[in-house]
Write a protein that holds these residues in place. Structure first.
Motif, PDB file in Angstrom:
ATOM      1  N   ALA A  79       0.239 -39.771  16.806  1.00  0.00           N
ATOM      2  CA  ALA A  79       1.104 -40.415  17.802  1.00  0.00           C
ATOM      3  C   ALA A  79       2.508 -39.822  17.747  1.00  0.00           C
ATOM      4  CB  ALA A  79       1.151 -41.926  17.560  1.00  0.00           C
ATOM      5  N   ILE A  80       3.036 -39.652  16.535  1.00  0.00           N
ATOM      6  CA  ILE A  80       4.382 -39.083  16.371  1.00  0.00           C
ATOM      7  C   ILE A  80       4.418 -37.655  16.915  1.00  0.00           C
ATOM      8  CG2 ILE A  80       6.070 -38.337  14.631  1.00  0.00           C
ATOM      9  CD1 ILE A  80       5.082 -40.879  12.988  1.00  0.00           C
ATOM     10  N   GLU A  81       3.341 -36.911  16.646  1.00  0.00           N
ATOM     11  CA  GLU A  81       3.225 -35.533  17.161  1.00  0.00           C
ATOM     12  C   GLU A  81       3.274 -35.526  18.696  1.00  0.00           C
ATOM     13  OE1 GLU A  81      -0.410 -32.455  17.175  1.00  0.00           O
ATOM     14  OE2 GLU A  81      -0.088 -33.423  15.223  1.00  0.00           O
ATOM     15  N   LEU A  82       2.700 -36.575  19.312  1.00  0.00           N
ATOM     16  CA  LEU A  82       2.699 -36.706  20.774  1.00  0.00           C
ATOM     17  C   LEU A  82       3.980 -37.359  21.299  1.00  0.00           C
ATOM     18  CD1 LEU A  82      -1.028 -37.814  21.188  1.00  0.00           C
ATOM     19  CD2 LEU A  82      -0.030 -35.693  22.074  1.00  0.00           C
ATOM     20  N   ARG A  83       4.967 -37.512  20.400  1.00  0.00           N
ATOM     21  CA  ARG A  83       6.285 -38.066  20.729  1.00  0.00           C
ATOM     22  C   ARG A  83       6.222 -39.540  21.120  1.00  0.00           C
ATOM     23  NH1 ARG A  83       9.325 -33.204  21.054  1.00  0.00           N
ATOM     24  NH2 ARG A  83      11.164 -34.149  21.970  1.00  0.00           N
ATOM     25  N   ILE A  84       5.355 -40.287  20.401  1.00  0.00           N
ATOM     26  CA  ILE A  84       5.259 -41.739  20.572  1.00  0.00           C
ATOM     27  C   ILE A  84       5.810 -42.394  19.303  1.00  0.00           C
ATOM     28  CG2 ILE A  84       3.714 -43.712  20.939  1.00  0.00           C
ATOM     29  CD1 ILE A  84       1.681 -41.663  22.132  1.00  0.00           C
ATOM     30  N   GLY A  85       6.692 -43.348  19.465  1.00  0.00           N
ATOM     31  CA  GLY A  85       7.245 -44.073  18.323  1.00  0.00           C
ATOM     32  C   GLY A  85       7.030 -45.567  18.492  1.00  0.00           C
ATOM     33  N   LEU A 158      13.585 -42.043  16.988  1.00  0.00           N
ATOM     34  CA  LEU A 158      14.338 -41.008  17.714  1.00  0.00           C
ATOM     35  C   LEU A 158      14.466 -39.736  16.875  1.00  0.00           C
ATOM     36  CD1 LEU A 158      17.150 -43.282  19.201  1.00  0.00           C
ATOM     37  CD2 LEU A 158      15.200 -42.314  20.431  1.00  0.00           C
ATOM     38  N   TYR A 159      14.656 -39.912  15.563  1.00  0.00           N
ATOM     39  CA  TYR A 159      14.774 -38.768  14.648  1.00  0.00           C
ATOM     40  C   TYR A 159      13.497 -37.922  14.674  1.00  0.00           C
ATOM     41  CZ  TYR A 159      15.683 -36.264  10.245  1.00  0.00           C
ATOM     42  OH  TYR A 159      15.891 -35.290   9.285  1.00  0.00           O
ATOM     43  N   ARG A 160      12.363 -38.622  14.877  1.00  0.00           N
ATOM     44  CA  ARG A 160      11.083 -37.917  14.923  1.00  0.00           C
ATOM     45  C   ARG A 160      10.759 -37.406  16.333  1.00  0.00           C
ATOM     46  NH1 ARG A 160      11.213 -40.609  10.506  1.00  0.00           N
ATOM     47  NH2 ARG A 160       9.715 -40.434   8.797  1.00  0.00           N
ATOM     48  N   GLY A 161      11.707 -37.562  17.261  1.00  0.00           N
ATOM     49  CA  GLY A 161      11.573 -36.949  18.583  1.00  0.00           C
ATOM     50  C   GLY A 161      10.816 -37.777  19.610  1.00  0.00           C
ATOM     51  N   ALA A 162      10.713 -39.100  19.409  1.00  0.00           N
ATOM     52  CA  ALA A 162       9.917 -39.934  20.319  1.00  0.00           C
ATOM     53  C   ALA A 162      10.523 -39.984  21.722  1.00  0.00           C
ATOM     54  CB  ALA A 162       9.788 -41.347  19.763  1.00  0.00           C
ATOM     55  N   ASP A 163       9.661 -39.815  22.723  1.00  0.00           N
ATOM     56  CA  ASP A 163      10.045 -40.016  24.122  1.00  0.00           C
ATOM     57  C   ASP A 163       9.473 -41.316  24.676  1.00  0.00           C
ATOM     58  OD1 ASP A 163      11.520 -37.670  24.419  1.00  0.00           O
ATOM     59  OD2 ASP A 163       9.702 -36.488  24.739  1.00  0.00           O
ATOM     60  N   ILE A 164       8.386 -41.786  24.033  1.00  0.00           N
ATOM     61  CA  ILE A 164       7.767 -43.078  24.390  1.00  0.00           C
ATOM     62  C   ILE A 164       7.995 -44.010  23.209  1.00  0.00           C
ATOM     63  CG2 ILE A 164       5.571 -44.259  24.838  1.00  0.00           C
ATOM     64  CD1 ILE A 164       4.588 -41.516  26.010  1.00  0.00           C
ATOM     65  N   ALA A 190      16.613 -45.909  28.178  1.00  0.00           N
ATOM     66  CA  ALA A 190      15.935 -45.642  29.462  1.00  0.00           C
ATOM     67  C   ALA A 190      16.759 -44.677  30.323  1.00  0.00           C
ATOM     68  CB  ALA A 190      15.687 -46.950  30.203  1.00  0.00           C
ATOM     69  N   ARG A 191      18.094 -44.852  30.298  1.00  0.00           N
ATOM     70  CA  ARG A 191      18.968 -43.948  31.075  1.00  0.00           C
ATOM     71  C   ARG A 191      18.835 -42.508  30.591  1.00  0.00           C
ATOM     72  NH1 ARG A 191      22.757 -48.242  30.817  1.00  0.00           N
ATOM     73  NH2 ARG A 191      23.795 -47.265  29.047  1.00  0.00           N
ATOM     74  N   GLU A 192      18.571 -42.356  29.292  1.00  0.00           N
ATOM     75  CA  GLU A 192      18.418 -41.013  28.700  1.00  0.00           C
ATOM     76  C   GLU A 192      17.022 -40.437  28.966  1.00  0.00           C
ATOM     77  OE1 GLU A 192      20.349 -39.017  26.619  1.00  0.00           O
ATOM     78  OE2 GLU A 192      22.184 -40.202  26.659  1.00  0.00           O
ATOM     79  N   GLY A 193      16.189 -41.188  29.705  1.00  0.00           N
ATOM     80  CA  GLY A 193      14.863 -40.680  30.058  1.00  0.00           C
ATOM     81  C   GLY A 193      13.750 -41.110  29.132  1.00  0.00           C
ATOM     82  N   LYS A 194      14.058 -41.972  28.144  1.00  0.00           N
ATOM     83  CA  LYS A 194      13.005 -42.493  27.280  1.00  0.00           C
ATOM     84  C   LYS A 194      12.189 -43.534  28.058  1.00  0.00           C
ATOM     85  CE  LYS A 194      14.718 -40.256  23.691  1.00  0.00           C
ATOM     86  NZ  LYS A 194      14.084 -39.000  23.251  1.00  0.00           N
ATOM     87  N   SER A 195      10.904 -43.618  27.743  1.00  0.00           N
ATOM     88  CA  SER A 195      10.023 -44.607  28.386  1.00  0.00           C
ATOM     89  C   SER A 195       9.704 -45.681  27.347  1.00  0.00           C
ATOM     90  CB  SER A 195       8.747 -43.925  28.872  1.00  0.00           C
ATOM     91  OG  SER A 195       9.081 -42.850  29.732  1.00  0.00           O
ATOM     92  N   ILE A 196       9.834 -46.934  27.744  1.00  0.00           N
ATOM     93  CA  ILE A 196       9.762 -48.034  26.771  1.00  0.00           C
ATOM     94  C   ILE A 196       8.693 -49.042  27.175  1.00  0.00           C
ATOM     95  CG2 ILE A 196      11.047 -50.007  25.824  1.00  0.00           C
ATOM     96  CD1 ILE A 196      13.601 -48.219  26.215  1.00  0.00           C
TER      97      ILE A 196
END
Length: 519
Positions: A79-85, A158-164, A190-196
């Motif tokens: 999951a972390i590899e897929l940028r999910i936190g 965020l340190y691990r690069g999560a976008d979701i 969310a403003r920075e483009g993260k999906s929550i």
């Protein structure tokens, strides 16, 4: 929002556990920069679904797509590899470590053979500034508030690069101010483009922050709605499948004789300072006495002293005229006191015991649960089956370990056990914390019915609306002192706010040095 690309899609996800279908062909779409609320009753399957997205469970049927590509998420590492936190409800932090040490754990930057703690501190500080988190990377976890610990968990993803980012009941342990700050943080993400994805059952928070809300009931999707086109009442009805009464309906109380009499109660804290300072009040049969105050003003110690969990240094606690100060927890229980505790894991349940065993924790040594010193498991099971049905405690079996129940169902199990003992005095501390609107409505009704049946109820809550709705009389505690009390139907919010900030009823400040010789 509809123009943004889909970053994650769950298609036909089904997950079964013994005796229960937790997720039943659930489909869900998450778009870039979206705050998507996942709403449902306790035990509806919300956390199970998100644990599948984060790789902690595997679906029995269905699949997941990330950025349009089918993926198999077979663990948190994938999951972390897929940028999910994921920010869990119960934080996973090492308390003696610093903020930065926790964030880099398992992913440490090195300089030669040494961990490069300076570069870690710099990176954490940069992320903290970027998202308005205001976290000092050098402080130890044990020295910061719960709200700040949650920010550390956010920084870890965020340190691990999560976008979701998945948040599981993120406001359950926060103060009102911390909740407002968290909402601002989520908006910034969310403003920075993260999906929550926000797992919650707090309707006000959904209305305040979410773009989309998907409602799950008993493992199935009821529907997805744009929040701006919806209302709290509509979402509540989708969640529980019926109309919900947000107002507590109760007749005026007809109080009888005093059941609980607290006089001059004092509890010493660390460094000899009184954390409960000369507190006196009484509660009569047939009334609910509410105590308001910001968390950490002596509520916990007051309740623990009354229930026998903490030693008091002075004063008196009487139930029906019987002095209980210095009594054991069992002696207090035997005197007709029920206790719905603040911390359900620490003081409400034995998590490794079954639901059946937990339902008799305070009377297992009495008939019919014990015969000639031997536990009667059939009687225990019959009791648990009856209480679970009456209080709608949802689980796969009464022989399930308590730890496997959702937080709300754990709470309902405690309430069922404590209210069905036919107590004289019910002490309820944060009784609806972590419950959905349907369960809150049910618990409120139970407390009102107990009061109508002549029970005395001490209600400690940080939710002012709950205190106004349930209480007959209302007191405010500040730094261990009662600032004043009033009939709840007076509902003077300004006066209560002043008392919560340390001004006694009538305007006198609480600090003796400021009271100019007042006795």
């Amino acid at each position: 929002m509809g123009q943004q690309p889909i970053v994650a899609e769950l298609k036909g996800i089904t997950k079964r556990f013994p005796g229960i279908v937790a997720n039943d062909t659930i489909s869900l779409q998450l778009r870039k920069g979206e705050i998507h609320a996942l709403l449902g009753e306790n035990g509806a399957g919300k956390s199970t679904l998100m644990n599948i997205l984060f790789g902690l469970y595997q679906p029995d049927e269905g699949h997941i797509e990330i950025n349009g590509q089918p993926v198999v998420i077979d663990g948190a590492g994938k999951a972390i590899e897929l940028r999910i936190g994921m920010v869990h409800q119960h934080f996973k932090l090492v308390k003696p470590f610093t903020v930065a040490e926790n964030i880099i754990l398992g992913n440490e930057p090195t300089k030669g053979i040494k961990v490069d703690i300076k570069s870690a501190n710099d990176r954490v500080r940069q992320l903290s500034d970027q998202y308005g988190l205001k976290v000092d990377p050098r402080v130890r976890i044990e020295d910061i508030t719960v709200g700040m610990q949650q920010r550390v968990e956010i920084l870890k993803t965020l340190y691990r690069g999560a976008d979701i980012l998945i948040f599981d009941e993120p406001t359950a342990v926060l103060t009102v101010q911390e909740i407002e700050e968290l909402i601002e943080i989520l908006r910034a993400l969310a403003r920075e483009g993260k999906s929550i994805i926000l797992i919650t059952h707090k309707l006000k928070e959904i209305m305040a922050i979410a773009d989309t809300c998907t409602v799950i009931r008993r493992g199935k999707v009821v529907g997805s709605v744009a929040v701006k086109d919806s209302s709290e009442r509509q979402l509540a009805e989708m969640m529980v499948g019926r109309s919900v009464n947000f107002q507590v309906s109760k007749e005026k109380s007809k109080p009888g004789k005093a059941i609980l009499e607290v006089s001059g109660l004092t509890v010493q804290g660390e460094h000899g300072k009184a954390v409960v300072d000369d507190v006196s009040f009484q509660i009569r049969a047939g009334e609910i006495y509410g105590i308001a105050g910001v968390d950490g003003n002596g509520q916990t110690q007051l309740v623990e002293a009354i229930t026998g969990m903490r030693k008091a240094s002075g004063g008196s606690v009487r139930v029906h005229g019987q002095e209980l100060l210095g009594s054991s927890v069992r002696q207090v229980t035997e005197a007709g006191v029920s206790h719905i505790p603040e911390d359900r894991h620490k003081h409400g349940l034995v998590l490794d015991f079954t639901v059946s065993e937990n339902m008799v924790l305070n009377n297992y040594y009495r008939a019919p649960y014990t015969r000639s010193g031997i536990l009667n498991y059939k009687a225990m099971d019959d009791n648990a089956t009856k209480l679970a049905a009456e209080f709608d405690v949802r689980m796969s079996s009464i022989h399930t370990e308590a730890r496997s129940l959702s937080g709300g169902n754990q709470q309902k199990a405690i309430i069922a056990r404590e209210l069905k003992r036919d107590p004289e005095l019910i002490i309820a501390v944060q009784p609806t914390r972590g419950l959905d609107v349907g369960a809150i409505e049910f618990v409120h009704k139970q407390l009102i019915e107990a009061r109508n049946a002549g029970k005395a109820v001490l209600l400690v809550s940080f939710e002012l609306e709950e205190l106004y709705g349930l209480s007959d009389r209302l007191a405010v505690i500040y730094e261990g002192r009662i600032m004043g009390q009033m009939d709840a139907d007076e509902k003077n919010e300004e006066q209560i706010g002043l008392m919560m900030a340390g001004n006694a009823l009538g305007g006198a400040p609480s600090d003796p040095a400021l009271r100019q010789g007042e006795s």
